[in-house]
Scaffold this motif. Structure first.
Motif, PDB file in Angstrom:
ATOM      1  N   GLY A  46       0.835  -1.193   0.000  1.00 26.94           N
ATOM      2  CA  GLY A  46       0.000   0.000   0.000  1.00 26.94           C
ATOM      3  C   GLY A  46       0.872   1.246   0.000  1.00 26.94           C
ATOM      4  N   HIS A  47       0.479   2.244  -0.802  1.00 23.50           N
ATOM      5  CA  HIS A  47       1.241   3.490  -0.902  1.00 23.50           C
ATOM      6  C   HIS A  47       0.302   4.682  -0.751  1.00 23.50           C
ATOM      7  CE1 HIS A  47       4.823   1.440  -2.636  1.00 23.50           C
ATOM      8  NE2 HIS A  47       3.910   0.654  -3.199  1.00 23.50           N
ATOM      9  N   THR A  48       0.829   5.780  -0.199  1.00 27.95           N
ATOM     10  CA  THR A  48       0.057   7.019  -0.067  1.00 27.95           C
ATOM     11  C   THR A  48       0.820   8.166  -0.724  1.00 27.95           C
ATOM     12  OG1 THR A  48       1.076   7.708   2.024  1.00 27.95           O
ATOM     13  CG2 THR A  48      -0.829   6.214   2.166  1.00 27.95           C
ATOM     14  N   ASP A  49       0.203   9.352  -0.700  1.00 31.00           N
ATOM     15  CA  ASP A  49       0.928  10.539  -1.154  1.00 31.00           C
ATOM     16  C   ASP A  49       1.632  11.159   0.057  1.00 31.00           C
ATOM     17  OD1 ASP A  49      -1.003  11.895   0.307  1.00 31.00           O
ATOM     18  OD2 ASP A  49      -2.198  12.410  -1.458  1.00 31.00           O
ATOM     19  N   ASP A  50       2.085  12.408  -0.080  1.00 26.11           N
ATOM     20  CA  ASP A  50       2.845  13.060   0.988  1.00 26.11           C
ATOM     21  C   ASP A  50       2.011  14.031   1.808  1.00 26.11           C
ATOM     22  OD1 ASP A  50       2.521  14.759  -1.149  1.00 26.11           O
ATOM     23  OD2 ASP A  50       4.521  15.645  -1.023  1.00 26.11           O
ATOM     24  N   VAL A  51       0.693  13.919   1.732  1.00 32.03           N
ATOM     25  CA  VAL A  51      -0.190  14.772   2.528  1.00 32.03           C
ATOM     26  C   VAL A  51      -0.476  14.061   3.854  1.00 32.03           C
ATOM     27  CG1 VAL A  51      -2.439  15.876   2.679  1.00 32.03           C
ATOM     28  CG2 VAL A  51      -1.246  15.782   0.483  1.00 32.03           C
ATOM     29  N   GLY A  52      -0.301  14.781   4.956  1.00 30.15           N
ATOM     30  CA  GLY A  52      -0.499  14.158   6.261  1.00 30.15           C
ATOM     31  C   GLY A  52       0.811  13.633   6.819  1.00 30.15           C
ATOM     32  N   SER A  53       0.760  13.140   8.065  1.00 35.62           N
ATOM     33  CA  SER A  53       1.991  12.677   8.711  1.00 35.62           C
ATOM     34  C   SER A  53       2.406  11.308   8.163  1.00 35.62           C
ATOM     35  CB  SER A  53       1.780  12.563  10.228  1.00 35.62           C
ATOM     36  OG  SER A  53       0.940  11.458  10.542  1.00 35.62           O
ATOM     37  N   TYR A  54       3.677  11.023   8.310  1.00 35.48           N
ATOM     38  CA  TYR A  54       4.210   9.750   7.824  1.00 35.48           C
ATOM     39  C   TYR A  54       3.537   8.578   8.539  1.00 35.48           C
ATOM     40  CZ  TYR A  54       7.540   6.145   6.452  1.00 35.48           C
ATOM     41  OH  TYR A  54       8.108   5.007   5.940  1.00 35.48           O
ATOM     42  N   LEU A  55       3.368   8.702   9.856  1.00 36.45           N
ATOM     43  CA  LEU A  55       2.790   7.597  10.617  1.00 36.45           C
ATOM     44  C   LEU A  55       1.320   7.372  10.272  1.00 36.45           C
ATOM     45  CD1 LEU A  55       4.413   8.017  14.154  1.00 36.45           C
ATOM     46  CD2 LEU A  55       4.943   6.338  12.380  1.00 36.45           C
ATOM     47  N   TYR A  56       0.587   8.464  10.046  1.00 38.84           N
ATOM     48  CA  TYR A  56      -0.811   8.309   9.639  1.00 38.84           C
ATOM     49  C   TYR A  56      -0.876   7.588   8.291  1.00 38.84           C
ATOM     50  CZ  TYR A  56      -5.488   9.305   7.945  1.00 38.84           C
ATOM     51  OH  TYR A  56      -6.761   9.157   7.438  1.00 38.84           O
ATOM     52  N   ASN A  57      -0.028   8.017   7.359  1.00 36.81           N
ATOM     53  CA  ASN A  57      -0.017   7.392   6.044  1.00 36.81           C
ATOM     54  C   ASN A  57       0.486   5.948   6.098  1.00 36.81           C
ATOM     55  OD1 ASN A  57      -1.038   9.586   4.620  1.00 36.81           O
ATOM     56  ND2 ASN A  57       0.986  10.512   4.362  1.00 36.81           N
ATOM     57  N   LEU A  58       1.398   5.683   7.033  1.00 38.02           N
ATOM     58  CA  LEU A  58       1.879   4.308   7.208  1.00 38.02           C
ATOM     59  C   LEU A  58       0.736   3.401   7.647  1.00 38.02           C
ATOM     60  CD1 LEU A  58       4.271   2.325   7.278  1.00 38.02           C
ATOM     61  CD2 LEU A  58       4.633   3.002   9.674  1.00 38.02           C
ATOM     62  N   ASP A  59      -0.046   3.879   8.598  1.00 36.45           N
ATOM     63  CA  ASP A  59      -1.187   3.098   9.071  1.00 36.45           C
ATOM     64  C   ASP A  59      -2.217   2.893   7.959  1.00 36.45           C
ATOM     65  OD1 ASP A  59      -2.990   1.958  11.230  1.00 36.45           O
ATOM     66  OD2 ASP A  59      -4.177   3.700  10.629  1.00 36.45           O
ATOM     67  N   LEU A  60      -2.512   3.963   7.221  1.00 37.53           N
ATOM     68  CA  LEU A  60      -3.505   3.874   6.144  1.00 37.53           C
ATOM     69  C   LEU A  60      -3.025   2.918   5.047  1.00 37.53           C
ATOM     70  CD1 LEU A  60      -6.118   4.836   4.779  1.00 37.53           C
ATOM     71  CD2 LEU A  60      -4.807   6.754   3.813  1.00 37.53           C
ATOM     72  N   SER A  61      -1.759   3.036   4.658  1.00 43.42           N
ATOM     73  CA  SER A  61      -1.242   2.173   3.590  1.00 43.42           C
ATOM     74  C   SER A  61      -1.213   0.710   4.016  1.00 43.42           C
ATOM     75  CB  SER A  61       0.164   2.637   3.171  1.00 43.42           C
ATOM     76  OG  SER A  61       1.089   2.531   4.242  1.00 43.42           O
ATOM     77  N   GLN A  62      -0.928   0.474   5.293  1.00 43.77           N
ATOM     78  CA  GLN A  62      -0.913  -0.903   5.791  1.00 43.77           C
ATOM     79  C   GLN A  62      -2.317  -1.496   5.797  1.00 43.77           C
ATOM     80  OE1 GLN A  62       1.852  -2.967   6.967  1.00 43.77           O
ATOM     81  NE2 GLN A  62       0.173  -4.383   6.620  1.00 43.77           N
ATOM     82  N   ARG A  63      -3.290  -0.693   6.241  1.00 40.24           N
ATOM     83  CA  ARG A  63      -4.673  -1.176   6.284  1.00 40.24           C
ATOM     84  C   ARG A  63      -5.208  -1.445   4.881  1.00 40.24           C
ATOM     85  NH1 ARG A  63      -8.003   2.533   7.925  1.00 40.24           N
ATOM     86  NH2 ARG A  63      -6.595   4.248   8.460  1.00 40.24           N
ATOM     87  N   ARG A  64      -4.829  -0.601   3.936  1.00 46.49           N
ATOM     88  CA  ARG A  64      -5.287  -0.806   2.550  1.00 46.49           C
ATOM     89  C   ARG A  64      -4.660  -2.065   1.947  1.00 46.49           C
ATOM     90  NH1 ARG A  64      -5.571   5.267  -0.240  1.00 46.49           N
ATOM     91  NH2 ARG A  64      -7.585   5.825   0.701  1.00 46.49           N
ATOM     92  N   ALA A  65      -3.375  -2.259   2.193  1.00 50.66           N
ATOM     93  CA  ALA A  65      -2.708  -3.467   1.695  1.00 50.66           C
ATOM     94  C   ALA A  65      -3.349  -4.717   2.301  1.00 50.66           C
ATOM     95  CB  ALA A  65      -1.221  -3.424   2.025  1.00 50.66           C
ATOM     96  N   PHE A  66      -3.652  -4.647   3.593  1.00 52.86           N
ATOM     97  CA  PHE A  66      -4.276  -5.786   4.250  1.00 52.86           C
ATOM     98  C   PHE A  66      -5.677  -6.046   3.702  1.00 52.86           C
ATOM     99  CE2 PHE A  66      -7.015  -7.587   7.546  1.00 52.86           C
ATOM    100  CZ  PHE A  66      -6.338  -8.766   7.818  1.00 52.86           C
ATOM    101  N   SER A  67      -6.429  -4.987   3.423  1.00 49.91           N
ATOM    102  CA  SER A  67      -7.780  -5.158   2.882  1.00 49.91           C
ATOM    103  C   SER A  67      -7.760  -5.912   1.560  1.00 49.91           C
ATOM    104  CB  SER A  67      -8.459  -3.796   2.680  1.00 49.91           C
ATOM    105  OG  SER A  67      -8.763  -3.186   3.917  1.00 49.91           O
ATOM    106  N   VAL A  68      -6.798  -5.556   0.701  1.00 50.11           N
ATOM    107  CA  VAL A  68      -6.679  -6.232  -0.589  1.00 50.11           C
ATOM    108  C   VAL A  68      -6.257  -7.682  -0.396  1.00 50.11           C
ATOM    109  CG1 VAL A  68      -5.444  -6.288  -2.787  1.00 50.11           C
ATOM    110  CG2 VAL A  68      -6.176  -4.101  -1.826  1.00 50.11           C
ATOM    111  N   ALA A  69      -5.244  -7.896   0.438  1.00 45.69           N
ATOM    112  CA  ALA A  69      -4.755  -9.251   0.688  1.00 45.69           C
ATOM    113  C   ALA A  69      -5.848 -10.117   1.320  1.00 45.69           C
ATOM    114  CB  ALA A  69      -3.528  -9.211   1.600  1.00 45.69           C
ATOM    115  N   ASN A  70      -6.561  -9.542   2.275  1.00 44.48           N
ATOM    116  CA  ASN A  70      -7.616 -10.283   2.961  1.00 44.48           C
ATOM    117  C   ASN A  70      -8.738 -10.679   2.004  1.00 44.48           C
ATOM    118  OD1 ASN A  70      -8.819 -11.263   5.489  1.00 44.48           O
ATOM    119  ND2 ASN A  70     -10.335  -9.655   5.157  1.00 44.48           N
ATOM    120  N   PHE A  71      -9.071  -9.787   1.077  1.00 42.78           N
ATOM    121  CA  PHE A  71     -10.123 -10.098   0.107  1.00 42.78           C
ATOM    122  C   PHE A  71      -9.668 -11.194  -0.855  1.00 42.78           C
ATOM    123  CE2 PHE A  71     -12.449  -9.542  -3.860  1.00 42.78           C
ATOM    124  CZ  PHE A  71     -13.770  -9.537  -3.399  1.00 42.78           C
ATOM    125  N   ILE A  72      -8.409 -11.123  -1.281  1.00 41.88           N
ATOM    126  CA  ILE A  72      -7.876 -12.090  -2.249  1.00 41.88           C
ATOM    127  C   ILE A  72      -7.937 -13.523  -1.723  1.00 41.88           C
ATOM    128  CG2 ILE A  72      -5.722 -12.852  -3.370  1.00 41.88           C
ATOM    129  CD1 ILE A  72      -5.046  -9.900  -3.789  1.00 41.88           C
TER     130      ILE A  72
END
Length: 208
Positions: A128-154
């Motif tokens: 999961g990847h994000t842009d540079d808007v917002g804090s790094y840690l917030y984007n890290l959490d969001l990108s991880q959750r998105r990657a997991f959502s895709v993996a979990n669905f697959i």
């Protein structure tokens, strides 16, 4: 006295002869190791190219017929899903249309990479990847959750059964990269729309 001198000379000669021989042996061993590594890298590169080519050819028709908004790298076989296709802003919940797209795409993609190279696949990595808007840690959490959502669905029940799903379940992993791999325009500015994405890539191990 002469015999003693001869023994001394012979011992010195044996010592001096040993080191060039030992050095030659070490050089030979190092050369063999380098050749093995080079051969392994060459084979790995060949498998990756063949696999990427097969994936590209196999899924191209499916993408064309279905109009799926998926990008497949012809060189690496990496698949990229844009944010607008997959998620709402700041959300890690897959859109209904994203789920329908994955139901069509994933079975075809998985069968392509496993049918001929199943023994060489070591991982299926979802990033999961994000842009540079917002804090790094917030984007890290969001990108991880998105990657997991895709993996979990697959590998979940909602997508249904498909060939090699059991192997994907063992090989898949989800990684959040936050804004660590931003995509930039030719002018050097961050392309935020393109940066917000999920990537899917296989890893191979020819020693399996």
């Amino acid at each position: 006295m002469i015999n003693k001198y001869r023994r001394t000379v012979n011992r010195e000669f044996e010592k001096s002869s040993f080191w060039p021989t030992f050095t030659d042996m070490i050089s030979t061993v190092l050369m063999v190791v380098m050749l093995m590594l080079f051969s392994s890298e060459s084979i790995t590169g060949s498998v990756e190219k063949d696999l990427a080519k097969n994936i590209d050819e196999s899924v191209k028709q499916t993408l064309k017929e279905s109009g799926l908004p998926v990008i497949v790298d012809e060189t690496t076989g990496q698949v990229t899903f844009g944010e607008k296709t997959m998620f709402d802003v700041d959300s890690s919940e897959l859109k209904p249309e994203a789920k329908e797209m994955l139901k069509i795409f994933i079975p075809k993609y998985v069968e392509t990479i496993y049918k001929d190279y199943g023994d060489n696949i070591s991982k299926i990595v979802i990033k999961g990847h994000t842009d540079d808007v917002g804090s790094y840690l917030y984007n890290l959490d969001l990108s991880q959750r998105r990657a997991f959502s895709v993996a979990n669905f697959i590998v979940g029940d909602e997508i249904g059964d498909y060939k090699y799903k059991d192997k994907v379940l063992k090989d898949i992993e989800a990684i959040g990269r936050s804004e660590a791999e931003l995509i930039k325009n030719p002018d050097g500015l961050v392309d935020r729309d393109s940066s917000r994405r999920v990537e899917m890539k296989y890893e191979i191990n020819i020693d399996n």
